[in-house]
Write a protein that holds these residues in place. Structure first.
Motif, short mmCIF file in Angstrom:
data_model
loop_
_atom_site.label_atom_id
_atom_site.label_comp_id
_atom_site.label_asym_id
_atom_site.label_seq_id
_atom_site.Cartn_x
_atom_site.Cartn_y
_atom_site.Cartn_z
N PHE A 247 0.84 -1.20 0.00
CA PHE A 247 0.00 0.00 0.00
C PHE A 247 0.87 1.25 0.00
CE2 PHE A 247 -2.67 3.14 2.35
CZ PHE A 247 -3.67 3.25 1.40
N HIS A 248 1.93 1.23 0.78
CA HIS A 248 2.85 2.38 0.81
C HIS A 248 3.54 2.55 -0.54
CE1 HIS A 248 6.53 4.67 1.92
NE2 HIS A 248 5.71 5.28 2.75
N ARG A 249 3.86 1.46 -1.19
CA ARG A 249 4.47 1.55 -2.52
C ARG A 249 3.52 2.19 -3.52
NH1 ARG A 249 4.81 -2.09 -7.03
NH2 ARG A 249 6.61 -1.57 -8.31
N LYS A 250 2.25 1.83 -3.45
CA LYS A 250 1.27 2.43 -4.35
C LYS A 250 1.15 3.92 -4.10
CE LYS A 250 -3.40 1.83 -6.15
NZ LYS A 250 -4.65 1.02 -6.09
N LEU A 251 1.19 4.33 -2.84
CA LEU A 251 1.14 5.75 -2.52
C LEU A 251 2.36 6.49 -3.07
CD1 LEU A 251 -0.13 5.61 1.18
CD2 LEU A 251 -1.44 6.22 -0.85
N ARG A 252 3.51 5.87 -2.99
CA ARG A 252 4.72 6.50 -3.55
C ARG A 252 4.60 6.65 -5.07
NH1 ARG A 252 7.61 2.49 -0.86
NH2 ARG A 252 8.64 1.93 -2.81
N GLU A 304 2.08 9.65 5.36
CA GLU A 304 2.56 9.96 6.71
C GLU A 304 1.92 9.05 7.75
OE1 GLU A 304 1.64 14.04 7.18
OE2 GLU A 304 3.24 14.77 5.86
N ARG A 305 0.62 8.80 7.62
CA ARG A 305 -0.07 7.96 8.60
C ARG A 305 0.30 6.50 8.46
NH1 ARG A 305 -5.22 11.32 6.85
NH2 ARG A 305 -4.77 13.21 8.02
N VAL A 306 0.49 6.06 7.22
CA VAL A 306 0.92 4.67 7.01
C VAL A 306 2.31 4.45 7.60
CG1 VAL A 306 1.65 3.03 5.24
CG2 VAL A 306 -0.52 4.20 5.00
N GLU A 307 3.21 5.38 7.36
CA GLU A 307 4.56 5.26 7.92
C GLU A 307 4.52 5.25 9.44
OE1 GLU A 307 6.72 8.47 6.22
OE2 GLU A 307 6.74 7.62 4.19
N SER A 308 3.71 6.15 10.03
CA SER A 308 3.61 6.20 11.49
C SER A 308 3.04 4.91 12.06
CB SER A 308 2.73 7.40 11.89
OG SER A 308 2.56 7.44 13.29
N ASN A 318 10.84 1.57 15.81
CA ASN A 318 12.18 1.86 15.25
C ASN A 318 11.99 2.43 13.86
OD1 ASN A 318 14.76 1.79 14.12
ND2 ASN A 318 15.35 0.00 15.32
N ARG A 319 12.18 3.74 13.72
CA ARG A 319 11.88 4.39 12.44
C ARG A 319 12.81 3.92 11.33
NH1 ARG A 319 9.00 8.31 10.27
NH2 ARG A 319 9.84 9.39 8.44
N SER A 320 14.10 3.79 11.62
CA SER A 320 15.05 3.38 10.57
C SER A 320 14.72 1.98 10.07
CB SER A 320 16.48 3.44 11.10
OG SER A 320 16.64 2.56 12.22
N LEU A 321 14.35 1.08 11.00
CA LEU A 321 13.99 -0.28 10.60
C LEU A 321 12.68 -0.28 9.82
CD1 LEU A 321 14.51 -3.33 10.72
CD2 LEU A 321 13.27 -3.36 12.91
N GLY A 322 11.70 0.51 10.26
CA GLY A 322 10.42 0.55 9.57
C GLY A 322 10.53 1.12 8.17
N MET A 323 11.28 2.21 8.03
CA MET A 323 11.43 2.80 6.71
C MET A 323 12.26 1.92 5.79
SD MET A 323 9.55 5.36 6.94
CE MET A 323 9.89 5.98 5.30
N LYS A 324 13.13 1.12 6.36
CA LYS A 324 13.90 0.18 5.55
C LYS A 324 12.99 -0.87 4.94
CE LYS A 324 17.83 -3.01 5.78
NZ LYS A 324 18.85 -3.62 6.65
N ASP A 325 11.95 -1.29 5.71
CA ASP A 325 10.99 -2.25 5.17
C ASP A 325 10.03 -1.60 4.18
OD1 ASP A 325 12.07 -4.30 6.66
OD2 ASP A 325 10.72 -3.99 8.36
N LEU A 326 9.63 -0.36 4.48
CA LEU A 326 8.69 0.32 3.59
C LEU A 326 9.33 0.76 2.30
CD1 LEU A 326 6.58 2.57 6.00
CD2 LEU A 326 5.80 0.58 4.72
N ARG A 327 10.57 1.18 2.37
CA ARG A 327 11.28 1.66 1.18
C ARG A 327 12.57 0.86 0.99
NH1 ARG A 327 10.80 8.29 1.50
NH2 ARG A 327 8.53 8.41 1.58
N LYS A 649 -4.87 -2.76 -17.33
CA LYS A 649 -5.71 -2.65 -16.14
C LYS A 649 -5.07 -1.80 -15.05
CE LYS A 649 -7.79 -7.18 -17.04
NZ LYS A 649 -8.01 -8.56 -16.55
N PHE A 650 -3.93 -1.17 -15.36
CA PHE A 650 -3.23 -0.26 -14.46
C PHE A 650 -2.88 -0.94 -13.13
CE2 PHE A 650 -6.07 2.44 -17.07
CZ PHE A 650 -5.10 3.15 -17.74
N ARG A 651 -2.47 -2.20 -13.20
CA ARG A 651 -2.09 -2.92 -11.98
C ARG A 651 -0.59 -2.78 -11.78
NH1 ARG A 651 -5.42 -8.40 -13.28
NH2 ARG A 651 -3.90 -8.39 -14.96
N ALA A 652 -0.21 -1.85 -10.89
CA ALA A 652 1.20 -1.55 -10.69
C ALA A 652 1.77 -2.19 -9.43
CB ALA A 652 1.42 -0.04 -10.63
N VAL A 653 0.91 -2.66 -8.52
CA VAL A 653 1.37 -3.28 -7.28
C VAL A 653 0.69 -4.62 -7.11
CG1 VAL A 653 1.84 -1.08 -6.14
CG2 VAL A 653 -0.42 -2.10 -5.94
#
Length: 671
Positions: A247-252, A304-308, A318-327, A649-653
């Motif tokens: 979901f975060h990837r789609k938002l990006r 912002e809310r998904v990341e939080s 752990n923000r660094s660990l979480g952002m590493k998984d998200l991005r 069908k615009f399926r990107a994720v």
């Protein structure tokens, strides 16, 4: 790098059609530039007809009254004497509930203004297309965020239930807070989890499986009671974590889409001003600035809310660990695989050349011993090694099998286990939901009939044969003859069951027709095998007829359905609208090759395997090799067509199956 190339390189491939056609707009500007350069070479001033004067006066009168339109222009009352208005942009409410914009060009009476009118018409179309697509995608992610909220509520309630399962004190209705993804900053408070939600959900232990009633209660992993376990909690949490990442990837991707299209408009309008020496970009960019594409902030807030939420609940704050998984960072290119593939391919070519030269030099073309232990069979010094050499194929097969099931994290364990899981789904068809990897692997297995026959021979040869003396009586067994018929149809049977599952779920006749294709292939394989075993004119006619029907059916399905070609109404005649390869002739060549290689099936009933210049074993090897070539070509164009279908069908994720199902108002479970 020029912006046009950079713009193309930054596109999401699956959304390519939704982006502005920047290069096409540049082409129109080039036509405008060519016309203006030609006109500059003229010595006499351009003639202004009375009709153009009248049009100019009408536009002046129109600009004097602007109370009936919601417009954005570069007209400024304070500086009306310094600048002259070129365009007027009006808002139009569209059926898709997204605002459309229409530009009126005030210089239409000028010579050569036709290209500029076309430019603004195309620019409006592209911009409106981008706005509508972006709004649809934003509406989708908002709905997905609401669904993720429900899933997180269920997850927290499940945690509370399991944590207090052994406690004598009953849990309260609010023990675990959940910050809602959709919560506004003003209401950014904690939400109390209610255990009542567990009375209206089911947990999908194996979301990829599950038949519709009544089979779901037998084969599905969906639980109907509230006896949840910690294993199910871990499974649900892992699924939700993966869903958050996608979901975060789609938002990006949406954020990048919005930025790139706005940047493309800015670039093209600046080019327009430079080419025409006008000042229209200010008015158009002001409209863009006030449009939904620029003003909408749902995506940024959701990110912002998904990341939080992800950092808090899936990364232990752990923000660094979480952002590493998200991005996740892009992996560095490694050339080890490329090197070893090239090395082994070179060794394979050398081996094939050596075998061919040995066969030629010793006149071994008619010997059945050529495929195995060639040198040891013919060399007197190695005759005593007969038992050891006969165990070499079994040893190699055993090593390969052990590598495949090795639990250690070596030799691409993730890829090996992925293959095992998808192979298990094929074997257990139709108990699992059919995904692309499942039926793609199933199609690969249909080209491995000769491999399955070899495995069957290995079992008989090493289990009941006298391999020490290189002798066996497998062909004299009625059970072996039955297995010779049964084994080759197993892959086609798997695909038939998968097609039945797809037709049952999708309520579509397409998978059913595909199932008939595999059924016709099963009939053809059985009749050809019976003909080889029993011969006879009648059996030969039946085998040839069934093989012909199966060949035509399979060839049609390969070219038209799996590859999406032979579309007579396509802009690329007899191909399809979108092609990834620049040369169209390649597609026609491959279609012809597919037909020819499909006819290799007919060699069995036409007795091509008994040629005087080639042994039967060698002919089987050639036919199997041709099938590998055909399947390799099929794989490329099948994946190409699948990718283009995703683009359409615009399926990107990836679509991640969520762990919980909810009851609707009628009590029906919604998955």
């Amino acid at each position: 790098m020029k912006f046009g190339k950079e713009f193309t390189s930054q596109m999401v491939p699956e959304w390519e059609e939704a982006y502005m056609q920047y290069n096409h707009l540049k082409t129109i500007l080039k036509e405008i530039l060519i016309f203006r350069r030609l006109r500059q070479n003229q010595t006499s001033p351009p003639y202004k007809s009375p009709q153009r004067v009248i049009l100019s006066e009408r536009h002046s009168l129109y600009r004097a009254f602007s109370g009936l339109t919601n417009r954005v222009g570069n007209y400024n009352e304070e500086n009306s004497s310094d600048t002259e208005e070129v365009i007027l942009v009006s808002e139009i409410q569209h059926q898709e509930q997204c605002m459309h914009y229409q530009t009126m060009f005030f210089r239409s009476w000028e010579e050569g203004a036709e290209n500029e009118i076309v430019f603004f018409k195309r620019l409006d179309d592209e911009f409106n297309k981008a706005i509508c697509f972006y709004k649809r995608q934003v509406d989708e992610v908002v709905m997905e965020a609401e669904e993720l909220n429900k899933q997180m509520d269920a997850l927290f309630a499940l945690k509370v239930r399991i944590n207090f399962h052994t406690s004598s004190t009953p849990p309260n209705s609010g023990l675990s807070p959940l910050d809602e993804i959709q919560e506004t900053p003003e209401r950014n408070q904690t939400k109390m989890v209610s255990l009542d939600i567990l009375n209206h959900i089911k947990i999908n232990v194996t979301p990829e499986s599950g038949l519709s009633p009544p089979w779901r209660t037998i084969f599905d992993g969906t639980k109907s009671d509230l006896s949840f376990s910690k294993r199910e909690l871990r499974t649900a949490q892992a699924k939700l974590k993966q869903a958050f990442v996608e979901f975060h990837r789609k938002l990006r991707l949406l954020k990048s889409y919005c930025f790139l299209n706005q940047l493309a408009i800015s670039k093209i309008m600046k080019k327009y001003d430079k080419v025409t020496s006008r000042n229209a970009s200010k008015a158009y960019l002001e409209m863009v600035k006030n449009s939904y594409l620029s003003q909408s902030d749902e995506v940024v807030k959701l990110m912002e809310r998904v990341e939080s939420a992800f950092i808090t609940h899936f990364a232990n704050a752990n923000r660094s660990l979480g952002m590493k998984d998200l991005r996740p960072r892009a992996k560095k290119d490694k050339h080890g695989v490329t090197f070893f593939v090239g090395c082994f391919f070179g060794c394979l070519i050398s081996l094939v050349v050596a075998v061919i030269l040995t066969i030629r030099a010793r006149d071994l073309l008619k010997s059945a011993a050529v495929p195995s232990n060639l040198e040891m069979e013919m060399d007197e010094r190695t005759l005593s090694f007969t038992t050891l050499t006969e165990l070499v194929p079994l040893g190699l097969f055993s090593v390969l099998l052990l590598i495949m099931i090795c639990p250690l994290n070596i030799m691409y364990r993730a890829s090996r286990f992925f293959l095992i899981v998808n192979l298990w789904h094929c074997v257990c068809a139709p108990l699992y939901k059919v995904t692309f990897p499942d039926f793609f692997l199933g199609d690969q297995l249909t080209s491995q009939v000769q491999l399955l026959r070899t495995v069957k021979f290995y079992i008989c040869y090493y289990g009941w044969g006298d391999f020490k003396r290189r002798s066996n009586t497998c062909n004299q067994s009625s059970l072996y003859e039955f297995l010779n018929i049964f084994i080759p149809i197993i892959p086609y049977w798997f695909r038939l069951l998968q097609c039945m599952r797809q037709a049952f779920e999708q309520k579509d006749y397409g998978p059913a027709m595909n199932g008939l294709k595999y059924l016709s292939t099963i009939v053809a394989v059985v009749t050809r095998t019976l003909y080889v075993q029993r011969r006879g004119t009648i059996m030969r006619i039946i085998a040839a007829s069934s093989s012909g029907v199966a060949t035509i059916f399979n060839t049609y399905w390969d070219v038209v359905k799996d590859w999406g070609l032979l579309c007579k109404d396509s802009k690329n005649p007899w191909l399809r609208d979108k092609l990834m390869l620049p040369s169209k002739s390649v597609y026609f060549v491959v279609m012809v090759m597919n037909v020819i290689l499909r006819l290799a099936w007919m060699q069995t009933v036409l007795d091509f395997h008994e040629t005087p210049w080639l042994h039967q074993s060698a002919m089987i090897f050639v036919v199997a090799s041709l099938e590998i070539v055909r399947r390799g070509l099929w794989n490329f164009f099948r994946v190409e067509n699948e990718h283009l279908n995703n683009v359409g069908k615009f399926r990107a994720v990836k679509s991640i199956p969520l762990p919980f199902s909810y009851e609707d108002e009628q009590g029906t479970m919604i998955h």
